[in-house]
Design a protein around this motif. Structure first.
Motif, PDB file in Angstrom:
ATOM      1  N   TYR A  83       0.818  -1.216   0.000  1.00 24.69           N
ATOM      2  CA  TYR A  83       0.000   0.000   0.000  1.00 24.69           C
ATOM      3  C   TYR A  83       0.850   1.264   0.000  1.00 24.69           C
ATOM      4  CZ  TYR A  83      -3.670  -3.355   0.921  1.00 24.69           C
ATOM      5  OH  TYR A  83      -4.517  -4.433   0.827  1.00 24.69           O
ATOM      6  N   ILE A  84       2.037   1.154  -0.592  1.00 27.44           N
ATOM      7  CA  ILE A  84       2.970   2.281  -0.691  1.00 27.44           C
ATOM      8  C   ILE A  84       3.066   2.703  -2.145  1.00 27.44           C
ATOM      9  CG2 ILE A  84       5.399   2.977  -0.442  1.00 27.44           C
ATOM     10  CD1 ILE A  84       5.567   0.958   1.898  1.00 27.44           C
ATOM     11  N   CYS A  85       2.980   4.005  -2.391  1.00 29.91           N
ATOM     12  CA  CYS A  85       3.178   4.521  -3.735  1.00 29.91           C
ATOM     13  C   CYS A  85       4.645   4.304  -4.099  1.00 29.91           C
ATOM     14  CB  CYS A  85       2.825   6.012  -3.795  1.00 29.91           C
ATOM     15  SG  CYS A  85       3.228   6.782  -5.381  1.00 29.91           S
ATOM     16  N   HIS A  96      -6.438   1.752   0.339  1.00 29.32           N
ATOM     17  CA  HIS A  96      -6.726   1.118  -0.945  1.00 29.32           C
ATOM     18  C   HIS A  96      -7.434   2.074  -1.905  1.00 29.32           C
ATOM     19  CE1 HIS A  96      -8.815  -1.448  -3.849  1.00 29.32           C
ATOM     20  NE2 HIS A  96      -7.879  -2.346  -3.620  1.00 29.32           N
ATOM     21  N   ALA A  97      -8.431   2.797  -1.410  1.00 26.04           N
ATOM     22  CA  ALA A  97      -9.240   3.677  -2.258  1.00 26.04           C
ATOM     23  C   ALA A  97      -8.436   4.835  -2.852  1.00 26.04           C
ATOM     24  CB  ALA A  97     -10.413   4.225  -1.462  1.00 26.04           C
ATOM     25  N   ASP A  98      -7.286   5.151  -2.268  1.00 28.36           N
ATOM     26  CA  ASP A  98      -6.475   6.278  -2.735  1.00 28.36           C
ATOM     27  C   ASP A  98      -5.322   5.841  -3.637  1.00 28.36           C
ATOM     28  OD1 ASP A  98      -8.041   8.116  -1.274  1.00 28.36           O
ATOM     29  OD2 ASP A  98      -6.930   7.614   0.551  1.00 28.36           O
ATOM     30  N   LEU A  99      -5.305   4.563  -4.018  1.00 23.36           N
ATOM     31  CA  LEU A  99      -4.229   4.033  -4.855  1.00 23.36           C
ATOM     32  C   LEU A  99      -4.732   3.685  -6.244  1.00 23.36           C
ATOM     33  CD1 LEU A  99      -2.522   1.715  -2.226  1.00 23.36           C
ATOM     34  CD2 LEU A  99      -1.623   3.864  -3.142  1.00 23.36           C
ATOM     35  N   THR A 126       2.139   0.036  -7.704  1.00 25.32           N
ATOM     36  CA  THR A 126       1.157   0.803  -6.960  1.00 25.32           C
ATOM     37  C   THR A 126       1.572   2.268  -6.984  1.00 25.32           C
ATOM     38  OG1 THR A 126       0.721  -1.080  -5.523  1.00 25.32           O
ATOM     39  CG2 THR A 126       0.108   1.094  -4.681  1.00 25.32           C
ATOM     40  N   ALA A 127       0.617   3.139  -7.269  1.00 30.57           N
ATOM     41  CA  ALA A 127       0.893   4.579  -7.282  1.00 30.57           C
ATOM     42  C   ALA A 127      -0.281   5.315  -6.656  1.00 30.57           C
ATOM     43  CB  ALA A 127       1.110   5.077  -8.707  1.00 30.57           C
TER      44      ALA A 127
END
Length: 185
Positions: A90-92, A101-104, A125-126
């Motif tokens: 969960y890391i950009c 999750h919703a912000d990736l 993941t970004a």
């Protein structure tokens, strides 16, 4: 919310196939399709009562090998955002911040517009801000450093990524086959 433990299913050669509910494992047990098992932990399934008032029970091991064909070792793990984000913790992979999750979003290193494919080795993941900033460019073209090299999880890693509630003996079995790429949370 409590989570029901899941049983790790292997083919008869010991290769991981997937996760089973305890109910499905009980059916396999009752049909005699479990040919061997591993693990110290057990899950107890209770049934009905006999005329003598004794309740039936089945003790299921946490890792079972079942009858059937040996699974192909060439099968690619399906790519989905839930497991991609878990792979990358969960890391950009551009700014290094953690997000919900919703912000990736899924970012294609070589963008689709430039012929990039939707493969584990071409996606990271970004956060939405970084993905928008990068746009249809490669990280080099956008002057954005990629913090980790993407990789395709092997079947053992894939099963780890797909289950948040792994028993210790299941983790020991799967973890023995993890590559150096997977970072554990």
């Amino acid at each position: 919310m409590t989570h029901s433990p899941r049983i790790l299913r292997l083919d008869k050669a010991g290769y991981p196939i997937g996760w089973l509910s305890k109910e499905t494992a009980t059916i396999l047990y009752a049909k005699g399709q479990i040919i061997w098992s591993l693990g110290d932990e057990t899950i107890i399934m209770r049934g009905g009562y006999s005329r003598l008032g004794i309740q039936t029970k089945i003790e299921l091991p946490s890792i079972i090998a079942c009858e059937g064909d040996i699974v192909s070792r060439n099968k690619k793990p399906p790519l989905c955002n839930r497991l991609l984000f878990r792979r990358d913790q969960y890391i950009c992979m551009y700014c290094g911040d953690s997000f919900a999750h919703a912000d990736l979003s899924r970012d294609h290193i070589v963008p689709k517009i430039q012929g990039g494919k939707d493969l584990w080795t071409n996606v990271v993941t970004a956060c939405r801000r970084c993905n928008q900033r990068k746009g249809g460019r490669t990280p080099e073209q956008a002057s954005m450093e990629l913090l980790a090299v993407p990789f395709e999880p092997n079947p053992f890693e894939y099963l780890y990524l797909s289950n948040h509630h792994i028993m210790s003996d299941q983790m020991a079995f799967l973890g023995a086959k993890f590559s150096k790429n997977l970072r554990l949370q």
